[in-house]
Design a protein around this motif. Structure first.
Motif, PDB file in Angstrom:
ATOM      1  N   VAL A  45       1.153  -1.052  -0.309  1.00  0.00           N
ATOM      2  CA  VAL A  45       0.454  -0.034  -0.280  1.00  0.00           C
ATOM      3  C   VAL A  45       1.151   0.875   0.096  1.00  0.00           C
ATOM      4  CG1 VAL A  45      -2.072  -1.141   1.471  1.00  0.00           C
ATOM      5  CG2 VAL A  45      -0.175  -0.345   2.658  1.00  0.00           C
ATOM      6  N   CYS A  46       2.115   1.267   0.996  1.00  0.00           N
ATOM      7  CA  CYS A  46       2.591   2.181   0.390  1.00  0.00           C
ATOM      8  C   CYS A  46       4.041   1.951   0.120  1.00  0.00           C
ATOM      9  CB  CYS A  46       3.199   2.865   1.106  1.00  0.00           C
ATOM     10  SG  CYS A  46       3.535   1.885   2.709  1.00  0.00           S
ATOM     11  N   GLU A  47       5.312   2.908  -0.415  1.00  0.00           N
ATOM     12  CA  GLU A  47       6.641   2.160  -0.958  1.00  0.00           C
ATOM     13  C   GLU A  47       7.389   1.784  -0.093  1.00  0.00           C
ATOM     14  OE1 GLU A  47       9.371   5.015  -3.544  1.00  0.00           O
ATOM     15  OE2 GLU A  47       7.556   4.864  -4.189  1.00  0.00           O
ATOM     16  N   ALA A  48       7.387   2.134   1.057  1.00  0.00           N
ATOM     17  CA  ALA A  48       8.183   1.688   1.628  1.00  0.00           C
ATOM     18  C   ALA A  48       7.820   1.680   3.247  1.00  0.00           C
ATOM     19  CB  ALA A  48       9.443   2.794   2.114  1.00  0.00           C
ATOM     20  N   ILE A  49       7.605   1.224   4.548  1.00  0.00           N
ATOM     21  CA  ILE A  49       7.072   0.961   5.756  1.00  0.00           C
ATOM     22  C   ILE A  49       8.463   1.362   6.695  1.00  0.00           C
ATOM     23  CG2 ILE A  49       5.881  -0.039   5.426  1.00  0.00           C
ATOM     24  CD1 ILE A  49       7.051  -2.987   5.932  1.00  0.00           C
ATOM     25  N   GLU A  50      10.092   1.634   6.698  1.00  0.00           N
ATOM     26  CA  GLU A  50      10.481   1.321   7.564  1.00  0.00           C
ATOM     27  C   GLU A  50      11.839   2.988   7.058  1.00  0.00           C
ATOM     28  OE1 GLU A  50      11.369  -1.553   9.446  1.00  0.00           O
ATOM     29  OE2 GLU A  50      10.881  -2.555   8.056  1.00  0.00           O
ATOM     30  N   GLY A  51      11.993   3.179   8.646  1.00  0.00           N
ATOM     31  CA  GLY A  51      12.509   4.462   8.503  1.00  0.00           C
ATOM     32  C   GLY A  51      13.422   4.160   7.795  1.00  0.00           C
ATOM     33  N   ASP A  52      14.353   5.366   7.800  1.00  0.00           N
ATOM     34  CA  ASP A  52      15.911   5.707   6.760  1.00  0.00           C
ATOM     35  C   ASP A  52      17.120   4.750   8.009  1.00  0.00           C
ATOM     36  OD1 ASP A  52      15.070   7.611   5.296  1.00  0.00           O
ATOM     37  OD2 ASP A  52      15.597   9.282   6.439  1.00  0.00           O
ATOM     38  N   ILE A  53      17.057   4.325   8.698  1.00  0.00           N
ATOM     39  CA  ILE A  53      18.132   3.786   9.087  1.00  0.00           C
ATOM     40  C   ILE A  53      17.714   2.560   9.814  1.00  0.00           C
ATOM     41  CG2 ILE A  53      19.914   3.138  10.800  1.00  0.00           C
ATOM     42  CD1 ILE A  53      19.857   6.784  11.067  1.00  0.00           C
ATOM     43  N   PRO A  54      18.174   1.515   9.684  1.00  0.00           N
ATOM     44  CA  PRO A  54      17.714   0.467  10.608  1.00  0.00           C
ATOM     45  C   PRO A  54      17.569  -0.797  11.856  1.00  0.00           C
ATOM     46  CG  PRO A  54      19.288  -0.253   8.294  1.00  0.00           C
ATOM     47  CD  PRO A  54      19.607   0.841   9.002  1.00  0.00           C
TER      48      PRO A  54
END
Length: 198
Positions: A45-54
């Motif tokens: 449903v969206c392009e990314a679901i993670e923050g900029d840093i793991p």
């Protein structure tokens, strides 16, 4: 010091553990170091679901990681006999290095983990090889001169390092799987050094 990119996506940790073992094999070869990187999860449903840093593990990969490496180890869990969507999503965005030929002539290997021995490990490895061939990478596998390939009752394939994690991801990486992953990293590093020296 030359570096080899160990790029992986891991959902529950098994592929990450294989990546670390492959990195150990790379680091055992003088003159070469492993550069561990991962890709963020994606959503339908969206392009990314993670923050900029793991939150944990390796940093996220950047295109320059591909360009700067002298070799590539690529890993993903098996998803219905194919690589996982986050890895495919990243690879689909590598037109720049493809157009410039940044990876052409470099060696590469692949690795995976699945829930069962019949979970599509070899087809997953083959699915990861296809974009690598388009990039002009030279594929390195595990030869049967590695005695663990004929002894293993868990993972291991001439196409690349594998692990059978179990349906609840509770199976530890077996001794044979560990040795094969380290051997694959070592073989990739030795091949990369030979190609750089040409």
């Amino acid at each position: 010091m030359h570096e080899i990119l160990v790029l992986y996506y891991s959902h529950r940790g098994a592929v990450r553990a294989l990546a670390e073992l492959i990195a150990r094999g790379i680091d055992a070869v003088p003159g070469v170091a492993a550069r561990l990187r991962t890709v963020p999860r994606v959503s339908t449903v969206c392009e990314a679901i993670e923050g900029d840093i793991p939150e944990r593990g390796a940093p996220y990969v950047e295109i320059r990681d591909l360009e700067e490496c002298i070799g590539l180890a690529l890993g993903s869990p098996s998803r219905f006999g194919n690589m996982a969507a986050p890895m495919k999503y990243f690879l689909d965005g590598t037109a720049g290095p493809w157009l410039s030929g940044a990876l052409a002539g470099k060696p590469a290997c692949v690795f995976t983990s699945s829930a069962s021995p019949h979970g599509g490990q070899e087809s997953t490895l083959l699915s990861m090889m296809i974009p690598l061939l388009h990039h002009g990478l030279l594929l390195v596998g595990l030869p049967f001169s590695e005695p663990d390939l004929t002894r293993t009752r868990t993972g291991g394939s001439p196409y690349g390092a594998t692990h059978v994690a179990g349906p609840d991801d509770s199976n530890p990486i077996s001794d044979e799987e560990k040795r094969l992953a380290v051997a694959l990293g070592r073989r990739l590093a030795e091949t990369a050094l030979k190609l750089v020296a040409r």
